[in-house]
Scaffold this motif. Sequence first.
Motif, PDB file in Angstrom:
ATOM      1  N   PHE A  26      -2.075  63.587  -2.696  1.00  0.00           N
ATOM      2  CA  PHE A  26      -2.440  63.238  -4.061  1.00  0.00           C
ATOM      3  C   PHE A  26      -3.262  64.353  -4.697  1.00  0.00           C
ATOM      4  O   PHE A  26      -3.957  65.104  -4.013  1.00  0.00           O
ATOM      5  N   TYR A  54      -1.137  55.069  -5.513  1.00  0.00           N
ATOM      6  CA  TYR A  54      -0.393  54.222  -4.587  1.00  0.00           C
ATOM      7  C   TYR A  54       0.585  53.315  -5.330  1.00  0.00           C
ATOM      8  O   TYR A  54       0.217  52.655  -6.306  1.00  0.00           O
ATOM      9  N   GLN A  74       0.875  48.879   5.740  1.00  0.00           N
ATOM     10  CA  GLN A  74       0.392  50.177   5.261  1.00  0.00           C
ATOM     11  C   GLN A  74      -1.106  50.328   5.456  1.00  0.00           C
ATOM     12  O   GLN A  74      -1.619  51.445   5.531  1.00  0.00           O
ATOM     13  N   ASP A  80       1.857  55.085   7.149  1.00  0.00           N
ATOM     14  CA  ASP A  80       1.491  55.828   5.948  1.00  0.00           C
ATOM     15  C   ASP A  80       2.764  56.346   5.278  1.00  0.00           C
ATOM     16  O   ASP A  80       3.438  57.254   5.791  1.00  0.00           O
ATOM     17  N   TYR A  81       3.101  55.759   4.102  1.00  0.00           N
ATOM     18  CA  TYR A  81       4.299  56.147   3.369  1.00  0.00           C
ATOM     19  C   TYR A  81       4.035  57.282   2.372  1.00  0.00           C
ATOM     20  O   TYR A  81       4.968  57.694   1.673  1.00  0.00           O
ATOM     21  N   TYR A  82       2.811  57.790   2.307  1.00  0.00           N
ATOM     22  CA  TYR A  82       2.459  58.793   1.308  1.00  0.00           C
ATOM     23  C   TYR A  82       2.376  60.208   1.897  1.00  0.00           C
ATOM     24  O   TYR A  82       2.805  61.168   1.256  1.00  0.00           O
ATOM     25  N   ARG A 142       5.428  62.763   1.892  1.00  0.00           N
ATOM     26  CA  ARG A 142       5.900  63.308   0.615  1.00  0.00           C
ATOM     27  C   ARG A 142       7.413  63.143   0.446  1.00  0.00           C
ATOM     28  O   ARG A 142       8.096  64.024  -0.106  1.00  0.00           O
ATOM     29  N   TYR A 167       7.717  57.563   6.662  1.00  0.00           N
ATOM     30  CA  TYR A 167       6.345  57.186   6.951  1.00  0.00           C
ATOM     31  C   TYR A 167       5.915  57.811   8.273  1.00  0.00           C
ATOM     32  O   TYR A 167       6.743  58.217   9.094  1.00  0.00           O
TER      33      TYR A 167
END
Length: 809
Positions: free
Chosen positions: A292, A498, A540, A571-573, A576, A581
């Motif tokens: 982020f 998110y 998550q 963690d799906y973030y 990228r 995940y």
Amino acid sequence: MKKLVFLSILLSSFWSFSQKKILQAQSTAEPITIDGNLDEAAWNNAPIATNFVMFEPDNGKPITENKKTEIKVLYNNDAIYIGAMMYDDEPNKILKEISQRDNFGTADIFGVFVNGFNDGQQNFEFFVSAADVQGDCIMTDAVGEDYSWDAVWLSKAKIIDKGWVVEIKLPYAALRFSSENKQTWGINFFREVKRERKKYTWTLIDTKIGTFTQQNGELAGIENIKPPTRLFFLPYASYYLNAADGQKTYGTMKGGMDIKYGINDAFTLDAILIPDFGQTKYDDQILNLSPFEQQFNENRAFFTEGTDLFNKGKMFYSRRIGGSPSIDPDLNDNEEIIENVQNVSLINALKISGRTKNGLGIGVLNAVTEKTFATIKDTISNETRRVVVEPLTNYNVLVLDQRFRKNSSVTFINTNVTRNGNYRDANVTGLAWDLNTKANTYSLFGNAKYSHINSEEDKNGLFTTIGFAETSGKYRYSIGSDFVTKDYDPNDLGINFYTNYYNFYGNANYRILNPTKLFNTLRVNYNMYAEFNKESGKVQDNSFNANINLTTVKNNYFGMGITFYPVEINDYYEPRADNRYVIIPRKFESWASISTNYNKKFAIDLNPSIAILDEPGRMSYAVEVGPRYRFSDKFLLTYYFTFFRKNNNKGYIDNVDGDNNESTPDNIVFANRNVITYSNTLGGKYALNSTMTLNLSVRQYWSYAENKDILQLEQNGTLTPYPEYTDNKNSSFYSWNADLSYSWWFAPGSQVSILYRNNADNFERIIDKQFKDNVKALLNNDALKHVFSISVKYFIDYNAVKNKFRKRA
């Protein structure tokens, strides 16, 4: 008989605390000089407001006789006047540190809270310290105190042998009230005895009730006054001298004006004509390894002052206006960007805000940024071309906030970004509600927000939240839930990290409402949180937290907490990429915090923390230390050191498919790395008097991530060795900021500011672990920039100018 006496005292106390206090304002035709003497005859006959009670820490306890406080109010056709006598049997012990406006430091404070509509919705608060320093803010129960709001008013504080005195003139142009002939205002008075850390108010503010603005007393007796024309001009002129190693030194002149106009008794228009943000504080940049963007504070006064309406629903992030360009130019083979801008220039901006007597708040904000280009060079032919990285862009925010029953509201919010031409446009609409029972004991809150992106491929998304809370008493609790779709995107004029999840959360807490033998304040919290991916249903986030925060009777603060993540989370973030995940092991975190009494010349803040993951050698720990020493009422130095280390941190470094923006890459590369961060911050203040200060701010920052093992992310979220990858993706970022400024408020609302600053930053893939070499290289390289600037702004009140011309005529 004793029982009857006790009952009589109890009923008398209850009666005095439950009845709304009323003070009569005294009309005067005598000129009042704001000198802190209260020697005009009109003060002698004015009614007195007294019998203060404690706000904190022992809520409701009457003030002692040796700290008796007496307030009088006068008025004429131009302003209201407040005369305050704060008795103190030890005047030599009154704390009186001189500080900047809106920052009282270690000093006694007197304040007056005014609500010209007496509707319990919003207070205009004016403070004067024992060192004769002013502060002012707007107070609402929803937002709290907003010190970015500034008014122009007069005050004088003096310490005398009986205590200290404050005399205040509040011009009607600094207030908001109706045009009725007979006025009844909401009012309260505030006093803080800093050495005892005790706060008092004239009318009791009961801390068991979850509201502040609805517990004012009343100011009666003001008659036959008219709201003045609220028209203010703030012209400015500034000069900048810029220099950098290896570059030509050049100077620039700027000039412009801000305008503030009262459309009527409730609404105000603010406009920037030719903005100048050259003396705005630098952002504290970090090595950002997360998926982020780094979120920055807003330091531009126009976008911080009186923006409580625009922050409803948490849909507005003002740093988008005049931020970095939104378009990344496409490069052909053998092309490179040789000139680009970090921030798009603002052409102009305006906002209209206010609230009707029926409780309808209306806010409109509009800003326009200029068309912006980048220059691209062909490295073979040396030809250059210019491409648009941000078209002419219009930003707009509309807020309609209906308050009712003085403690509840329903709010409509819309943000819109329109870019000239066939570029991305965005629109987000939201409805928020905050509903409280009449006794302010329970609250039902939530919102529903819908985003629409108009681009090559339109996107629509939804964000909803609902919550319920008990908001009064010693024991309180809250529960809630969020639901966010995958394509919810408010980021053209808001900020949201998110998406694509739903969650459930809860909190239970206990607090003491009055001091005990050991503690002035004590609060124990228990929190739980569970979050699930909306499409797969995978966990998550899942955590349980307990913490305690307390202040001792000697006014030292202590806090500590623990957080437990009992299951692996997905963690799906971090990857990228869509539908990918990485599994994060179970984790335990703990922190502690100590802050000693700032009343003492020497005080210190200490904040250690640790996190241990259920994986061999994977952990993190940090320590923050902040000593401060007050040499005198004029001179203060603060220092803050931070060390943070992550061992065996697993994080994204690359996508070997070559395009990090691809939605489903085959090979996502992670690294097992150690991340180490050092930060040193030095702050200093020397006050020549209550209107002149010298300020120093220096920040050195260095953070690096050293990769040990290269890993590949598998489809099941696990990481496996990936020796084929050989690129160097180590990261080292270091920066330096230094500001030395002089500020002089030479007239009401008018300021001279002189600033010298230098700054530099650098990012490298090669890590030099010698701390001294890094700092030295940063300060000696060509990236170090120097800026010297002088800015003068002058406040012009239309009414004052008009009255001067009338007198001459």
